[in-house]
Structures are given as structure tokens and as C-alpha cells.
Design a protein around this motif. Structure first.
Motif, PDB file in Angstrom:
ATOM      1  N   ILE A   1      22.548 110.915  60.251  1.00 34.40           N
ATOM      2  CA  ILE A   1      23.077 109.574  60.495  1.00 34.40           C
ATOM      3  C   ILE A   1      23.297 108.831  59.181  1.00 34.40           C
ATOM      4  N   ASP A   2      22.367 108.969  58.248  1.00 29.76           N
ATOM      5  CA  ASP A   2      22.523 108.304  56.944  1.00 29.76           C
ATOM      6  C   ASP A   2      23.795 108.784  56.243  1.00 29.76           C
ATOM      7  N   ASP A   3      24.038 110.104  56.286  1.00 29.31           N
ATOM      8  CA  ASP A   3      25.240 110.647  55.660  1.00 29.31           C
ATOM      9  C   ASP A   3      26.499 110.186  56.400  1.00 29.31           C
ATOM     10  N   TYR A   4      26.406 110.102  57.701  1.00 35.03           N
ATOM     11  CA  TYR A   4      27.554 109.665  58.497  1.00 35.03           C
ATOM     12  C   TYR A   4      27.957 108.239  58.134  1.00 35.03           C
TER      13      TYR A   4
ATOM     14  N   ILE B   1      34.743 106.364  54.258  1.00 34.26           N
ATOM     15  CA  ILE B   1      35.601 106.961  53.226  1.00 34.26           C
ATOM     16  C   ILE B   1      36.638 107.871  53.876  1.00 34.26           C
ATOM     17  N   ALA B   2      36.191 108.662  54.845  1.00 35.84           N
ATOM     18  CA  ALA B   2      37.112 109.579  55.532  1.00 35.84           C
ATOM     19  C   ALA B   2      38.170 108.811  56.318  1.00 35.84           C
ATOM     20  N   VAL B   3      37.769 107.706  56.936  1.00 35.42           N
ATOM     21  CA  VAL B   3      38.712 106.903  57.719  1.00 35.42           C
ATOM     22  C   VAL B   3      39.764 106.280  56.803  1.00 35.42           C
ATOM     23  N   GLN B   4      39.337 105.778  55.621  1.00 32.79           N
ATOM     24  CA  GLN B   4      40.280 105.161  54.688  1.00 32.79           C
ATOM     25  C   GLN B   4      41.360 106.149  54.249  1.00 32.79           C
TER      26      GLN B   4
END
Length: 515
Positions: free
Chosen positions: A102-105, A111-114
Motif C-alpha cells: 500500500i505504501d508503494d501504491y 506518477i503512473a497516472v500523470q
């Protein structure tokens, strides 16, 4: 015999011994030592021997029970795990095996969404994603399923930056970086180029030097209006192009305007007709000299109304000559009017610092802030007749007002020469040296004015007076009142315009006046 029955047997045996012990003592107060001295009867020994095997089985049962309990505990412990209940805004989404998932998510998902929306800045709010830990037996986790659910529940929100001027939204742009770039482009044309970090060298003053365009050291760049950047949710189609925003902030979408010169026109006439200043016409039309107009010529009279104005504060440093004084030695042997040099004089040199304020590149204010003597002048000595000619000046000028402050210096302003200096201070205007008033009156550029001939090659002019208190032909001495400061003629405020002429040529008054 089972372990359970063995345990009951032991309990019953103990109960049996307890009444026997009491019967031996006869009362509850018999001491333990006395009890130890009681010898078991043959009957008691017989009972104990008879049940000796049952007692052993009971003890064995107890031991077996402990082994079973210990083994069961070890089995359960082997199936225990730390799991994490994942919540979104307090509502459980699922269970994962490791909190690091969860912390990594939360760190990587925005960043992935951007990257999926390169043309617009998006925000993915993950602060509502939390988790709690639990140590539980054989609980099933679903790491991938939880992450898939979060991807569906967390919706990316496109955001932009609203660029506001005095509270009014001028445009919405992609992000703060874009907004900063736009503001830099708006201010860039008005900042002295390649001089922001360079120390300005002292310059040699000359009549042709334009103080408005002279090399300067930039001290400050700021906007006249209040500028704010506010992050807002947007529809991507609402984003403005940066180049369009720059143009809008610089011009206010004003269209160019031209004026065609007709017969009888003059710069002052056109300025009055259009409600603008003469200086504005000269600034917009650099090729225009003095008041020379040709019929049919077109003048640029476009009055831009930029919603955002750039204010710069600059420092100009230049060298200025200091006129030497002349000491007159009276000689009774010389007739009146005879002058004989004894020793020559030498001009000095000072470094003056002028602070200049501009708005959108136009000079709005200048102020003499400092001067430093580099080379002191050498006084000339002259022998002359003892008879003093009435009204003859000393050649050394005094400030014409008390508590003087210079608001505009001598030099070219946007292609036009400013022939003197502008002074503010006490409203009473005094003669700068002995002399004779040779002219008073009114002119459109000077307003109410006075000219004094100092009978030694020098003349001084005093302009923009609200009232003239002397008359032509009057002999005045240095310090005599000649008028009151005002704002008549082509003036932008209450001040005194002072000019010094030497043998018909203009001189910079700062050459003769020191702070």
C-alpha cells in the motif's frame, strides 16, 4: 483407566486422607509437627497399595493432556500471520499481506497516472487510503484484487492553475511552472538585458545621453498589480495557450490606433484632442523631433491597456563634471571691467547615482540618491577692478529652493532633451545668483517662467511657477525671492524646472549644484 478417570481417582484419594488426618488430631488446632508424628495405620497402607496403579495412570493422564495442549498451540501458532485491512475513507476495500504494498501504491500510482495524461496536470488523492494491522489464523489475502479495487475507486482529477490579476482570473494554464514562465515572458522586455548581475561602470555624461535607455543595474522587478496563482479543478479544454496569455497580459487585447496629421496640428494640440500627453506621443513615435509635423503623416497613438504592468527599479551611475569656482581679487589699479587671470581653474569630477523607476518601460520617476566626489575642482583666481557692477553674478550658484530634492535630471528622455533639472522642496523660489531679470511670462512648455541674466555669461531659467513675484528689469541678489513653485505649462506635478545657460549653450545644472 482413562486419564480423566485417573484424575478423579486422585482427587477422591486426597479427600479420603483428609478426614483421617482430622480424626487423628481430634481438633483443627493440631500442629503440623504433631500430624507428622502420627503413624499410618495398617488399613491406610493397604488402601494405598491397592490403588497404587490407578494413581500412576492419573499422573500419566495429566502429563498427556499437557503434551496435547502444547502440540495444539504450536499448530495454531504456525498458521498465524500479520495481515493488513485496507480502507478508503474509512470503508474496507480488502486485505493485503504486506503494508509495503500500500505504501508503494500511494507513492507510485500518482506518477503512473500523470504519464497517462501528458497534456494536463492531474491529481490522484491517496490520503484517504489507510490500513490497520491484525495477527490472525489462516486469513486469506488478495493483494492484486485490493490494488485493482483502488484503481477503480480512486479517480484522477485534472487540475490547472488560475492566473489572477487583482483578483480577476485572466486565464487557466497547465501548472505553476507554466504560469511562472508566462510571468517571466511578460516582464522580460522591460528588464535591462544582461545587466541584472553586473556592476555598472561609471559613464561619461553628455548632452546626447538618454537616461531612459542608459545602461543600468537592475535593483527590482515587480508587478504593479497583485498577482496570484490558484490551483483549480478543470476541464482540459479550458486550458489557455501560454502565448495567448502573454499577449493578453501585455496588450489587454487593444487594437493599434493611428492619427493622421492635418493642417494646423501640433503635438500639444493632438495630445489635448486625444486626451494623452505630449510625452506619450514622443515615446510612441521615436522619429518625431520637437514639434515638427507634416500634413498626412500618421502617428502611432495606440494606448495599450495591459491588465498587468511591470515596474522596474534601476540604478544608473555616471560621472559628472563639477564646475570650478572663480575667486576675484580686487585691484584698485585696474579700471572697471578689466579682468586679468591670475591662475587657471580646473573642473572637478563626481560620481552620481540616480535611481530610475519605470512602468512598462516608460520612465515614471527618477531620483538622485547619492554623489561621490572623485576629483575636487580647483578654484580659478582672477584680478579685476574694484568697482562692482550692479547685478553681476559670482559664477557660483546656490540651490533655488530650500530642502531641495531632484525629481528629474538633465538629459534625453525618449528622444527628447530635458534641458534642465526638476526640483521639489520649499515652494518659495529664489535667484540662484546675482543678476538682472530680463524676461518673465508664460509659455506652453514652461508655464509661468523667469529668466535672469547674471551679467557674466550665465543665464538661468525658472519654469512652471504658480506665481511670478518679480518683474523684468529688476536687479536681484542671490537668495532673493522671484516666485512660487507650481505646475503650470507642460508639467506632471508641482516642481521647479531649472536651466543654466553659459554663453548661449545649455549646461547641466548638476555641474554647478552639489548636495
Amino acid at each position: 483407566m482413562t486419564g480423566f478417570r485417573g484424575m478423579r481417582f486422585v482427587k477422591d484419594l486426597i479427600k479420603r486422607f483428609t478426614p483421617q488426618r482430622e480424626s487423628l488430631t481430634g481438633n483443627e488446632s493440631v500442629s503440623d509437627k504433631q500430624l507428622e508424628e502420627v503413624t499410618p495405620t495398617p488399613t491406610t497402607l493397604t488402601v494405598m497399595k491397592r490403588h497404587k496403579w490407578s494413581l500412576a495412570l492419573g499422573v500419566s493422564a495429566i502429563a498427556l493432556t499437557g503434551v496435547i495442549t502444547f502440540t495444539g498451540h504450536q499448530y495454531v501458532e504456525a498458521g498465524m500471520n500479520d495481515v493488513y485491512h485496507v480502507m478508503l475513507d474509512g470503508k474496507e476495500v480488502g486485505i493485503v499481506s504486506d503494508n509495503k504494498i500500500i505504501d508503494d501504491y500511494k507513492q507510485q500510482r500518482p506518477i503512473a497516472v500523470q504519464k497517462d495524461f501528458p497534456e494536463v496536470h492531474v491529481v490522484l488523492e491517496t490520503n484517504g487510503v489507510t490500513y490497520t494491522s491484525e495477527r490472525a489464523y489462516n486469513v486469506k489475502t488478495d493483494d492484486e484484487g485490493v490494488l485493482a479495487s483502488l484503481n477503480q475507486l480512486l479517480i484522477p482529477q485534472p487540475v490547472g492553475v488560475a492566473l489572477k490579476v487583482d483578483g480577476k482570473t485572466m486565464a487557466i494554464v497547465k501548472d505553476k511552472q507554466t504560469a511562472d514562465l508566462i510571468l517571466d515572458q511578460v516582464s522580460a522586455p522591460f528588464a535591462p538585458k544582461a545587466k541584472e548581475n553586473a556592476k555598472v561602470a561609471a559613464l561619461s555624461a553628455s548632452m546626447g545621453e538618454d537616461i531612459a535607455t542608459a545602461p543600468s543595474e537592475l535593483q527590482k522587478v515587480e508587478f504593479v498589480q497583485q498577482v496570484d496563482q490558484v490551483e483549480v479543478s478543470i476541464d482540459p479544454k479550458d486550458l489557455a495557450k501560454p502565448e495567448d496569455v502573454v499577449k493578453k497580459l501585455q496588450t489587454g487585447d487593444v487594437q493599434p490606433a493611428k492619427y493622421t496629421v492635418v493642417e494646423g496640428d501640433c503635438v500639444s494640440c493632438i495630445a489635448k484632442k486625444l486626451g494623452i500627453t505630449k510625452q506619450f506621443i514622443y515615446d510612441k513615435n521615436p522619429g518625431l523631433q520637437d514639434d515638427k509635423l507634416k500634413i498626412g503623416n500618421q502617428l502611432d497613438v495606440t494606448v495599450l491597456k495591459p491588465p498587468l504592468s511591470v515596474k522596474t527599479t534601476e540604478s544608473i551611475v555616471k560621472n559628472q563634471e563639477i564646475q570650478y569656482d572663480t575667486e576675484y581679487v580686487k585691484d584698485d589699479s585696474q579700471r572697471v571691467g578689466v579682468v586679468e587671470p591670475i591662475s587657471p581653474g580646473k573642473n572637478g569630477l563626481k560620481k552620481v547615482t540616480i535611481q530610475v523607476t519605470k512602468v512598462d518601460g516608460l520612465l515614471t520617476e527618477e531620483k538622485l540618491v547619492d554623489e561621490e566626489i572623485i576629483d575636487k575642482p580647483v578654484t580659478a583666481k582672477v584680478k579685476k577692478g574694484t568697482k562692482v557692477v550692479q547685478g553681476e553674478g559670482t559664477g557660483k550658484f546656490a540651490w533655488p529652493v530650500v530642502s531641495p530634492s531632484i525629481s528629474s535630471t538633465f538629459g534625453v528622455r525618449w528622444g527628447k532633451l530635458h534641458k534642465g533639472i526638476d526640483i521639489t522642496g520649499n515652494k518659495n523660489i529664489m535667484a540662484a545668483d546675482n543678476g538682472k531679470v530680463i524676461e518673465t511670462g508664460y509659455k506652453s512648455d514652461y508655464g509661468n517662467y523667469v529668466i535672469i541674466n547674471h551679467l557674466n555669461g550665465y543665464e538661468t531659467l525658472y519654469g512652471h511657477m504658480s506665481k511670478v513675484t518679480t518683474t523684468e528689469g529688476t536687479i536681484v541678489e542671490k537668495g532673493d525671492k522671484i516666485g512660487i513653485m507650481g505646475s503650470t505649462g507642460d508639467s506632471t506635478g508641482v516642481h521647479l524646472h531649472l536651466e543654466i545657460h553659459k554663453n548661449g549653450s545649455l549646461e547641466n545644472p548638476l555641474k554647478y549644484l552639489n548636495r
